[in-house]
Enzyme design. Sequence first.
Site, mmCIF file in Angstrom:
data_model
loop_
_atom_site.group_PDB
_atom_site.id
_atom_site.type_symbol
_atom_site.label_atom_id
_atom_site.label_comp_id
_atom_site.label_asym_id
_atom_site.label_seq_id
_atom_site.Cartn_x
_atom_site.Cartn_y
_atom_site.Cartn_z
ATOM 1 N N PRO A 1 0.836 -1.203 0.000
ATOM 2 C CG PRO A 1 -0.086 -1.104 2.133
ATOM 3 C CD PRO A 1 0.716 -1.968 1.236
ATOM 4 C CD GLU A 2 2.709 3.934 -4.221
ATOM 5 O OE1 GLU A 2 3.109 5.086 -3.961
ATOM 6 O OE2 GLU A 2 2.916 3.381 -5.303
ATOM 7 N NE ARG B 1 4.616 -12.397 0.062
ATOM 8 C CZ ARG B 1 5.121 -11.701 -0.947
ATOM 9 N NH1 ARG B 1 4.324 -11.105 -1.796
ATOM 10 N NH2 ARG B 1 6.416 -11.595 -1.119
#
Length: 275
Positions: A2-3, A112
Amino acid sequence: MPELPEVEHVVRALRPIVTGRRILAAELKLKRISPELSRVAFSRQLKDAQITGVGRRGKYILFELESGSLLATHLRMTGKFVSIAVDESLPPYAHVVFYLDDERRLVFCDMRQFGRMRLIRDAGRLPKEISTLAPEPLSDDFTEEYFLETLSRSRRSLKQLLLDQTRVLGLGNIYAVEALFLAGVNPLKASNKLSKPRARKLYQAIREVLQEAIDAGSTLRIDLADGNGIYFGTTERFWRVYEREGEPCVRCETKIRRVVQGGRSTYYCPKCQKN
Ligand SMILES: [Zn+2]
């Protein structure tokens, strides 16, 4: 990953859910999410903590605690928060569970497992990886003067400078290439060689692309209160140059080019971004 606009959205979604809540119990199910604390210490230090607010510095999400401590979370690749009722079963990859005093649980899930949480004891003494971050791009601290000065001191390419979070905060690969296109500036140019009028354009473009992303709901739709706890990725977002190699430029129809800089792809229009 995510930015910054996405992380801003997570913060906004979290705020009404956790502000004012007390953590009755905190359970660290996967140790690596919080490497600095043992499971026992994690539980002990967060038990009965009251959350007074949620803030953000760069991509760190900061739970402000009544004690003056902060609980910092970095989502990294796939980390997400999910809010569920106390009788709902845990979603997949639930690694940290906070039992709140409104009979809900806030769950940190991460497929992850790169996401990280840490407890910062004194909000006035931030760890180096947070304190060295550049000013927030949409705040008053990120002035045109600061930006021009930062450019003049670097011989790195503009694209690489824009990705350095200690110089310019909040631009990941997508927003960096979009800002450079919007400003009509060549990403390969050395930062200290950019003329002042162009540097001013680039400064405006940076704020514009980030504001636009925040206003548009960013690339993700976030609903923490959804029991399924999903951030819905959308492919509807239109990028001006990002991932458009070989496609016509939206301004001049020249084919968009791709080059690799520092291991990351840069997309640009060779005509609109000549200088
Ligand atoms: Zn063009």
